[in-house]
Design a protein around this motif. Structure first.
Motif, mmCIF file in Angstrom:
data_model
loop_
_atom_site.group_PDB
_atom_site.id
_atom_site.type_symbol
_atom_site.label_atom_id
_atom_site.label_comp_id
_atom_site.label_asym_id
_atom_site.label_seq_id
_atom_site.Cartn_x
_atom_site.Cartn_y
_atom_site.Cartn_z
ATOM 1 N N CYS A 227 -6.891 4.423 -1.951
ATOM 2 C CA CYS A 227 -7.299 3.932 -3.454
ATOM 3 C C CYS A 227 -6.176 4.575 -3.649
ATOM 4 O O CYS A 227 -5.494 4.543 -4.744
ATOM 5 N N ILE A 228 -5.934 6.116 -3.781
ATOM 6 C CA ILE A 228 -5.076 6.968 -4.805
ATOM 7 C C ILE A 228 -3.531 6.782 -4.364
ATOM 8 O O ILE A 228 -2.832 6.348 -5.408
ATOM 9 N N GLN A 229 -3.221 6.222 -3.001
ATOM 10 C CA GLN A 229 -1.759 5.534 -2.562
ATOM 11 C C GLN A 229 -1.942 4.473 -3.752
ATOM 12 O O GLN A 229 -0.597 4.496 -3.831
ATOM 13 N N LEU A 230 -2.869 3.753 -3.585
ATOM 14 C CA LEU A 230 -2.523 2.101 -4.412
ATOM 15 C C LEU A 230 -2.479 2.935 -5.691
ATOM 16 O O LEU A 230 -1.851 1.612 -6.492
ATOM 17 N N SER A 231 -2.885 3.530 -6.254
ATOM 18 C CA SER A 231 -2.838 3.701 -7.903
ATOM 19 C C SER A 231 -1.327 4.631 -8.401
ATOM 20 O O SER A 231 -1.320 4.214 -9.176
ATOM 21 N N ILE A 232 -1.131 5.016 -6.890
ATOM 22 C CA ILE A 232 0.515 5.939 -7.085
ATOM 23 C C ILE A 232 1.420 4.406 -6.836
ATOM 24 O O ILE A 232 2.372 4.324 -7.656
ATOM 25 N N THR B 270 0.954 -1.242 0.188
ATOM 26 C CA THR B 270 -0.074 0.299 0.094
ATOM 27 C C THR B 270 1.045 1.530 -0.200
ATOM 28 O O THR B 270 -0.042 2.307 -0.161
ATOM 29 N N THR C 155 -10.822 6.943 0.268
ATOM 30 C CA THR C 155 -10.260 7.321 -0.772
ATOM 31 C C THR C 155 -8.275 7.814 -0.867
ATOM 32 O O THR C 155 -8.156 7.714 -1.990
ATOM 33 N N VAL D 130 1.018 1.343 -7.790
ATOM 34 C CA VAL D 130 0.414 0.091 -9.362
ATOM 35 C C VAL D 130 1.527 0.858 -9.754
ATOM 36 O O VAL D 130 2.292 0.361 -10.950
ATOM 37 N N GLN D 131 1.593 2.251 -10.465
ATOM 38 C CA GLN D 131 2.256 3.377 -11.619
ATOM 39 C C GLN D 131 3.882 2.923 -11.504
ATOM 40 O O GLN D 131 3.972 2.997 -12.151
#
Length: 67
Positions: free
Chosen positions: A47-52, A14, A44, A54-55
């Motif tokens: 979720c934003i941290q997870l998207s970062i 995470t 939220t 992943v990238q």
């Protein structure tokens, strides 16, 4: 679920060691993870941290593969 099956499950960080430890290593890949809580508790933001994360992970893997 047996202990061997549990050990074989891959997890995705995470980006926060405390949350990863609480989740037993991070978000489990191939499974659904539900986040719930009161309004304003940070669902939220996670979720934003997870998207970062992943990238970052996929970019790092692409760079390693091209070297």
């Amino acid at each position: 679920m047996t202990e061997d099956e549990r050990d074989a499950i891959r997890t995705f960080s995470t980006g926060c060691p405390i949350i990863d430890q609480t989740l037993g290593g991070g978000i489990r890949l191939g499974q659904i993870t539900e986040l719930y809580g009161e309004s304003g508790c940070g669902k939220t933001q996670i979720c934003i941290q997870l998207s970062i994360e992943v990238q970052r992970t996929f970019r790092a893997r692409e760079q390693e593969a091209s070297e």
